[in-house]
Design an enzyme around this catalytic site. Sequence first.
Site, PDB file in Angstrom:
ATOM      1  N   PHE A 170       0.784  -1.138  -0.086  1.00  9.72           N
ATOM      2  CA  PHE A 170       0.146  -0.169   0.083  1.00  9.72           C
ATOM      3  C   PHE A 170       0.880   1.278   0.032  1.00  9.72           C
ATOM      4  O   PHE A 170       0.309   2.373  -0.444  1.00  9.72           O
ATOM      5  CB  PHE A 170      -0.901   0.122   1.214  1.00  9.72           C
ATOM      6  CG  PHE A 170      -0.410   0.595   2.405  1.00  9.72           C
ATOM      7  CD1 PHE A 170       0.046   1.819   2.822  1.00  9.72           C
ATOM      8  CD2 PHE A 170       0.134  -0.384   3.510  1.00  9.72           C
ATOM      9  CE1 PHE A 170       0.688   2.319   3.886  1.00  9.72           C
ATOM     10  CE2 PHE A 170       1.034  -0.187   4.607  1.00  9.72           C
ATOM     11  CZ  PHE A 170       1.247   1.290   4.866  1.00  9.72           C
TER      12      PHE A 170
ATOM     13  N   LYS B 196      -1.222  -7.514  -9.307  1.00  6.94           N
ATOM     14  CA  LYS B 196      -2.157  -7.507  -8.098  1.00  6.94           C
ATOM     15  C   LYS B 196      -1.875  -6.389  -7.140  1.00  6.94           C
ATOM     16  O   LYS B 196      -0.841  -6.492  -6.369  1.00  6.94           O
ATOM     17  CB  LYS B 196      -2.304  -8.789  -7.559  1.00  6.94           C
ATOM     18  CG  LYS B 196      -3.536  -9.105  -6.719  1.00  6.94           C
ATOM     19  CD  LYS B 196      -3.567  -9.050  -5.421  1.00  6.94           C
ATOM     20  CE  LYS B 196      -2.845  -8.525  -4.430  1.00  6.94           C
ATOM     21  NZ  LYS B 196      -3.450  -7.498  -3.605  1.00  6.94           N
TER      22      LYS B 196
ATOM     23  N   GLU C 264      -4.971  -4.106  -1.958  1.00  3.36           N
ATOM     24  CA  GLU C 264      -6.342  -3.675  -1.918  1.00  3.36           C
ATOM     25  C   GLU C 264      -6.655  -2.368  -1.075  1.00  3.36           C
ATOM     26  O   GLU C 264      -7.660  -2.129  -1.235  1.00  3.36           O
ATOM     27  CB  GLU C 264      -7.084  -4.936  -1.296  1.00  3.36           C
ATOM     28  CG  GLU C 264      -6.875  -5.424   0.000  1.00  3.36           C
ATOM     29  CD  GLU C 264      -5.366  -6.087   0.066  1.00  3.36           C
ATOM     30  OE1 GLU C 264      -4.461  -5.972  -0.472  1.00  3.36           O
ATOM     31  OE2 GLU C 264      -5.500  -6.884   1.221  1.00  3.36           O
TER      32      GLU C 264
ATOM     33  N   CYS D  92       9.562   2.014   3.412  1.00  5.22           N
ATOM     34  CA  CYS D  92      10.271   0.740   3.731  1.00  5.22           C
ATOM     35  C   CYS D  92      11.881   1.211   3.713  1.00  5.22           C
ATOM     36  O   CYS D  92      12.680   0.452   4.495  1.00  5.22           O
ATOM     37  CB  CYS D  92      10.293  -0.378   2.541  1.00  5.22           C
ATOM     38  SG  CYS D  92      10.926   0.079   0.921  1.00  5.22           S
TER      39      CYS D  92
ATOM     40  N   GLU E 201       8.827  -3.878  12.959  1.00  4.34           N
ATOM     41  CA  GLU E 201       8.724  -2.963  12.269  1.00  4.34           C
ATOM     42  C   GLU E 201       7.246  -2.139  12.299  1.00  4.34           C
ATOM     43  O   GLU E 201       6.247  -2.755  12.440  1.00  4.34           O
ATOM     44  CB  GLU E 201       8.624  -3.296  10.725  1.00  4.34           C
ATOM     45  CG  GLU E 201       8.550  -2.207   9.675  1.00  4.34           C
ATOM     46  CD  GLU E 201       8.566  -2.940   8.258  1.00  4.34           C
ATOM     47  OE1 GLU E 201       8.011  -3.827   7.959  1.00  4.34           O
ATOM     48  OE2 GLU E 201       8.922  -1.962   7.274  1.00  4.34           O
TER      49      GLU E 201
HETATM   50  P1  NAD Z   1       1.470  -6.607   2.880  1.00  2.00           P
HETATM   51  O1  NAD Z   1       2.602  -7.675   3.160  1.00  2.00           O
HETATM   52  O2  NAD Z   1       0.492  -6.599   4.054  1.00  2.00           O
HETATM   53  O3  NAD Z   1       0.914  -6.496   1.375  1.00  2.00           O
HETATM   54  C1  NAD Z   1       1.603  -6.525   0.397  1.00  2.00           C
HETATM   55  C2  NAD Z   1       0.943  -7.662  -0.831  1.00  2.00           C
HETATM   56  O4  NAD Z   1       0.406  -8.843  -0.146  1.00  2.00           O
HETATM   57  C3  NAD Z   1      -0.540  -6.902  -0.966  1.00  2.00           C
HETATM   58  O5  NAD Z   1      -0.700  -7.060  -2.402  1.00  2.00           O
HETATM   59  C4  NAD Z   1      -1.494  -7.920  -0.027  1.00  2.00           C
HETATM   60  O6  NAD Z   1      -2.726  -7.882  -0.759  1.00  2.00           O
HETATM   61  C5  NAD Z   1      -0.823  -9.072  -0.188  1.00  2.00           C
HETATM   62  N1  NAD Z   1      -1.160  -9.889   1.131  1.00  2.00           N
HETATM   63  C6  NAD Z   1      -1.352  -9.394   2.490  1.00  2.00           C
HETATM   64  N2  NAD Z   1      -1.801 -10.446   3.417  1.00  2.00           N
HETATM   65  C7  NAD Z   1      -1.620 -11.605   2.562  1.00  2.00           C
HETATM   66  C8  NAD Z   1      -1.416 -12.868   2.999  1.00  2.00           C
HETATM   67  N3  NAD Z   1      -1.640 -13.349   4.225  1.00  2.00           N
HETATM   68  N4  NAD Z   1      -1.111 -13.565   1.924  1.00  2.00           N
HETATM   69  C9  NAD Z   1      -0.920 -13.443   0.635  1.00  2.00           C
HETATM   70  N5  NAD Z   1      -0.891 -11.978   0.526  1.00  2.00           N
HETATM   71  C10 NAD Z   1      -1.227 -11.127   1.268  1.00  2.00           C
HETATM   72  O7  NAD Z   1       2.354  -5.201   2.985  1.00  2.00           O
HETATM   73  P2  NAD Z   1       1.762  -3.678   3.137  1.00  2.00           P
HETATM   74  O8  NAD Z   1       1.095  -3.620   4.459  1.00  2.00           O
HETATM   75  O9  NAD Z   1       1.016  -3.567   1.919  1.00  2.00           O
HETATM   76  O10 NAD Z   1       3.160  -2.722   2.894  1.00  2.00           O
HETATM   77  C11 NAD Z   1       4.047  -2.511   4.070  1.00  2.00           C
HETATM   78  C12 NAD Z   1       5.275  -3.518   4.114  1.00  2.00           C
HETATM   79  O11 NAD Z   1       5.913  -3.623   2.804  1.00  2.00           O
HETATM   80  C13 NAD Z   1       6.278  -2.988   4.999  1.00  2.00           C
HETATM   81  O12 NAD Z   1       6.858  -4.196   5.805  1.00  2.00           O
HETATM   82  C14 NAD Z   1       7.269  -2.320   4.342  1.00  2.00           C
HETATM   83  O13 NAD Z   1       8.446  -2.297   4.779  1.00  2.00           O
HETATM   84  C15 NAD Z   1       7.210  -3.280   3.093  1.00  2.00           C
HETATM   85  N6  NAD Z   1       7.796  -2.704   1.660  1.00  2.00           N
HETATM   86  C16 NAD Z   1       9.218  -2.972   1.469  1.00  2.00           C
HETATM   87  C17 NAD Z   1       9.624  -2.473   0.330  1.00  2.00           C
HETATM   88  C18 NAD Z   1      11.002  -2.918  -0.224  1.00  2.00           C
HETATM   89  O14 NAD Z   1      11.303  -2.499  -1.294  1.00  2.00           O
HETATM   90  N7  NAD Z   1      11.704  -3.838   0.527  1.00  2.00           N
HETATM   91  C19 NAD Z   1       8.825  -1.368  -0.461  1.00  2.00           C
HETATM   92  C20 NAD Z   1       7.934  -1.094   0.129  1.00  2.00           C
HETATM   93  C21 NAD Z   1       7.244  -1.541   1.140  1.00  2.00           C
END
Ligand code: NAD
Length: 500
Positions: A153, A177, A180, A285, A385
């Site tokens: 997000f 994808k 959401e 991140c 985090e």
């Molecule tokens: P998230 O892991 O909750 O969601 C990421 C994606 O995974 C979304 O599209 C979501 O729909 C899907 N998802 C969520 N729960 C799931 C599950 N149980 N099973 C399968 N798919 C699932 O992450 P977020 O909260 O949207 O984003 C924040 C996180 O992303 C932080 O940890 C941040 O550090 C990380 N991030 C990392 C980078 C990087 O380049 N390393 C960049 C941006 C964000």
Amino acid sequence: MGASIPTVKLLINGQFVESTTTQWRDVVNPATQEVLARVPFATPAEIDAAVASAKEAFKTWKKTPIGTRARIFLKLQQLIRENMGELAALLTAEQGKTLPDAEGDVFRGLEVVEHAASIGNLQLGELANNVAGGVDTYTILQPLGVCAGITPFNFPAMIPLWMFPMAIATGNTFVLKPSEQDPMVTMRLVELALEAGIPAGVLNVIHGGEDAVNAICDHKDIKAVSFVGSTKVGTHVYNRATLAGKRAQCMMGAKNHAIVMPDSNKEQTLNAIAGAAFGAAGQRCMALPVVVLVGESQQWIPELVAKAKTLKVSAGTEKGTDVGPVISCAALSRIEGLIERGIADGATLELDGRKPNVPGFEKGNFVGPTIFSNVKPGMAIYDQEIFGPVLSLVAAKDLNEAIAFINDNPNGNGTAIFTQSGAAARTFQEEIDVGQVGINVPIPVPVPLFSFTGSRASKLGDLGPYGKQVVMFYTQTKTVTARWFDDSTTSHGVNTTISL
Ligand code: NAD
């Protein structure tokens, strides 16, 4: 469903279509709680249709000339520039970050689109002449087929743009994808991509959460998956996708540390730290949620607190806002809970940002800049985090102790040192075990001439997104060894040895 609330569409085979699902989720403005749209959780049949259309489109797309592919991205970068204001406004409405920061989000993605437009320079093979008598060997970097992207997000413009432009420019077709929680700006970018000339089926979009992600990991016709998000989900995606025989790259969670040396430029350093810890409400991140103060810089805490207090907490649309809302009510209560645990665990609360007064936006998910000192490993605020505007301060007696402390943390996304000493900076660069290193640069996200290079617990898979590395990720190297006979070539009969 309320008739007046728009629905987010799926993109299948060049058509924006309404999902037939019964499962929907609200997209909510985090500053006001206004419902902006409803996003569907695509059905298995819709996901299959998206993949099938990408598979079919690959047959012709892979043969489309490099220049034709690249020119679409030249057009897309122009369209993004022309629509920058609208894209940023959409992003701020659904994600919360300030309008200038939303433009930055779009701009960092735009840089990748520009890079995709020069893909011909990156997708070149190699040739060795005369590896044996009359024999040449050369490589061809061929696209894989259907690739997929799963995005978080926090950068709903930049991160989708890390993925589909490079995959498609290298000759693959794509199923995206988006998060959401904030899919609207991503969909606007996808509309612009179609307007720029991406043919039907080459780019498809499905929406959803866990089930959609699992379907991508398992689908037999998807060859590679690029994921950006949390460590827990990314680890699951990596394991599941690779078990199904796919290439996977997962850019995951972080806990980035900066070192402040006492010889650093104090004003510049404190400004950089306040910006990197609290900007985007700490939801980057590459944010800096931990600062290791070396020696006398430990005396600078009051000045850092004073700077943090000057930051304006309000909606991202309000002029002068420094810290917008966090993404959801759930994120807000998780962050507030962690602040409580920090106090209970014995850290010193230097600045409490909970429940700020935000006139006009009383329902928003706001938490202001919060600073703890005396933070130690084992405390929840250090071990987890937080992904909110909460800064933890740690003390170290010298550079070596500070480096060892950072290297003990499992994460390896980003880090920075603030110093005027070239020798200290070089020691840091050599000894720190983190993928992206800043020297007097708080958020060292590489431009697309390079690649994003997080490491250790922040990354699974050996190749990064965008830049040269991702060309390797999205292509299969084919190595051709060739000999041509002419009439003068002497025949040596049957040769049963391994030589050429
Ligand atoms: P998230 O892991 O909750 O969601 C990421 C994606 O995974 C979304 O599209 C979501 O729909 C899907 N998802 C969520 N729960 C799931 C599950 N149980 N099973 C399968 N798919 C699932 O992450 P977020 O909260 O949207 O984003 C924040 C996180 O992303 C932080 O940890 C941040 O550090 C990380 N991030 C990392 C980078 C990087 O380049 N390393 C960049 C941006 C964000």
